[in-house]
Design an enzyme around this catalytic site. Structure first.
Site, PDB file in Angstrom:
ATOM      1  N   HIS A  62      36.699  46.350  36.445  1.00  0.00           N
ATOM      2  CA  HIS A  62      36.728  47.050  37.731  1.00  0.00           C
ATOM      3  C   HIS A  62      36.483  46.069  38.889  1.00  0.00           C
ATOM      4  O   HIS A  62      37.277  45.978  39.826  1.00  0.00           O
ATOM      5  CB  HIS A  62      35.670  48.164  37.725  1.00  0.00           C
ATOM      6  CG  HIS A  62      35.617  48.955  38.991  1.00  0.00           C
ATOM      7  ND1 HIS A  62      36.225  50.176  39.122  1.00  0.00           N
ATOM      8  CD2 HIS A  62      35.044  48.691  40.194  1.00  0.00           C
ATOM      9  CE1 HIS A  62      36.036  50.630  40.356  1.00  0.00           C
ATOM     10  NE2 HIS A  62      35.308  49.748  41.025  1.00  0.00           N
ATOM     11  N   GLU A  63      35.399  45.321  38.785  1.00  0.00           N
ATOM     12  CA  GLU A  63      35.068  44.404  39.881  1.00  0.00           C
ATOM     13  C   GLU A  63      36.103  43.295  40.021  1.00  0.00           C
ATOM     14  O   GLU A  63      36.391  42.836  41.123  1.00  0.00           O
ATOM     15  CB  GLU A  63      33.659  43.821  39.696  1.00  0.00           C
ATOM     16  CG  GLU A  63      32.527  44.854  39.705  1.00  0.00           C
ATOM     17  CD  GLU A  63      32.548  45.802  40.904  1.00  0.00           C
ATOM     18  OE1 GLU A  63      33.021  45.405  41.988  1.00  0.00           O
ATOM     19  OE2 GLU A  63      32.107  46.960  40.741  1.00  0.00           O
TER      20      GLU A  63
HETATM   21 ZN    ZN Z   1      34.982  49.870  43.114  1.00  0.00          ZN
END
Ligand code: ZN
Length: 477
Positions: free
Chosen positions: A233-234
């Site tokens: 995600h990051e």
């Molecule tokens: Zn996010």
């Protein structure tokens, strides 16, 4: 920062933001913009020069409407509300945070009044985070989502036994998880020459320019999803920032088009890629060689199913793809009602619990797992939450277009090749930075404004297959 530093930090931030605001909103900047608007009148809409002046004009006009005192007060209020929220959350006592939220609602109202709006005060706030989007448009999108998701959640609940995720809790060595996650995001295209990974309580990514874009992750021995999917995600956020051109570095065009567009990049990599079957066809053999003991007796399909298990839960950041947007809808509605005075802050926990019960069928056990779970309301700004849902929708809408242009994408992912996907995103999204509003960006990239349809089709197909819902429906009279 030690706890004792709080008051000084609040005052420093407040002074810095006031000074920056006063400088930016000066008449001199206005005159410069006017001169440039005349000079660049014939440049194409998407040229760097025309975009730079257009976007700065938008920022300038908005900032001119906000009095410096209000800007300073917002900065101070946000800093002092944070520890109050932390304590209230720790003690599971909403009343400790209530006076701060009352203040924040009032400040949001003053921001909306200062900026001005035609229909709804929320429009003014939303326009600051997702430029060009209206509250009423979002309400229509959420209504469409609700019609699709509520029955899907109920359908999945009736077939809950179809997916077993116990493997994820079997105990995974934390150090190995962190290094496996880093190897994975490198393979996706996160450039470590211009980035790094560290550990933090709450994962985030932060960018100081295209040459220094960092991510953090957290890791739990007892739950596999946190570290790997958090890191993917990051890295999605980080690849967006790494993909912004040098030509817009250190200009107002640098940065994401909106929180929603930013979230589309993280969610696309995390879910549409990282939780896809082709992804696990590729990665599962290497995962199994690293974690032999916990993965004993589980094949790639079983693992793919486990990481996609869907079930109603209390905490937004841990929610699965299907239920996630209901968490956002709830916050969007409550923010609107508080802002318009229809809901008193003191009644927030009750309203939260009632709506949670109706959308997700769960009884909230305490304020910590209810109205106090997110940090957002401690730093004043309303209008940020919808970006999480907008991100999911944009991700699916982009992916629909990508699959037309890269018809063998699944085969590429299965071979561990992500370069074509990343370069499509670079070309159509990343390099533009803040040049376009979310809808302008979507029109250019997909030929359509923001729509919920691709996302709805995606979850219905994916979760229909995972839970055997389509067969069940076909079999029903
Ligand atoms: Zn996010």
């Amino acid at each position: 920062m030690p706890r004792g530093g709080l008051q000084s930090r609040a005052e420093q931030l407040s002074t810095l933001l006031r000074l920056a605001h006063v400088r930016f909103t000066s008449d001199a900047v206005g005159r410069l913009l006017e001169t440039l608007e005349d000079e660049l009148a014939n440049r194409p809409f998407d040229s760097d020069e025309a975009s730079l002046v257009r976007v700065t004009r938008r920022d300038y006009d908005e900032a001119r409407k906000l009095p410096a005192d209000l800007v300073a007060e917002v900065a101070r209020a946000g800093t002092v509300a944070r520890p109050a929220w932390e304590k209230a959350r720790r003690d599971e006592k909403f009343s400790l945070f209530e006076p701060y939220l009352v203040k924040n609602v009032e400040l949001n109202r003053r921001i909306a009044d200062a900026i001005g709006y035609e229909d709804r005060p929320y429009d003014a706030l939303l326009n600051r985070s997702e430029p060009g989007l209206k509250t009423a448009e979002l309400e229509a999108i959420f209504a469409e989502l609700k019609r699709a998701i509520v029955p899907l959640v109920a359908d999945i609940a009736r077939h809950a036994d179809a997916v077993d995720d116990r493997v994820l809790y079997r105990g995974f060595d934390p150090d190995l998880q962190v290094s496996y996650a880093l190897e994975t995001v490198k393979r996706l295209g996160y450039d470590l020459e211009r980035g790094r990974q560290d550990i933090s309580t709450h994962p985030f990514s932060t960018a100081f320019g295209p040459g220094d874009v960092r991510i953090t992750t957290r890791v739990s021995r007892d739950f596999f999803n946190e570290c790997l999917f958090g890191s993917i995600h990051e890295s999605g956020h980080a690849m967006y920032n790494q993909g912004m051109g040098q030509n817009i570095d250190r200009t107002p065009l640098w940065g994401g088009a909106s929180p929603g567009v930013h979230e589309s990049q993280s969610r696309l990599w995390e879910n549409l890629v990282g939780r896809s079957f082709p992804f696990w066809r590729h990665f599962y053999p290497s995962l199994r060689s690293v974690f032999q003991e916990p993965l004993r007796g589980v094949d790639e399909e079983g693992f793919y199913r486990a990481v996609n298990r869907s079930y109603p839960s209390f905490i937004r950041v841990e929610a699965d793809e299907v239920t996630y947007n209901m968490h956002v809808l709830l916050r969007f509605e409550l923010e609107n009602e508080m802002l318009e005075g229809a809901l008193k802050v003191k009644d927030l926990p009750e309203a939260w619990d009632a709506r949670f019960k109706s959308y997700l069928g769960l009884t909230v056990p305490n304020d910590r797992e209810g109205a106090l779970q997110d940090i957002h309301w401690s730093y004043v700004s309303f209008g940020i939450f919808p970006g999480y849902t907008i991100g999911n929708l944009i991700g699916a809408q982009l992916m629909e277009k990508i699959r037309v242009e890269l018809p063998d994408l699944n085969a590429q992912i299965e071979r561990g090749e992500f370069a074509a996907l990343l370069s499509w995103l670079r070309k159509n999204v990343h390099r533009h930075g803040r040049k376009f509003t979310p809808n302008e960006l979507m029109e250019r990239a997909t030929g359509k404004p923001l729509t919920a349809k691709p996302w709805i089709a995606y979850v219905q197909k994916k979760f229909g297959a995972l839970y055997g819902l389509n067969e069940a429906r076909k079999a029903a009279p």
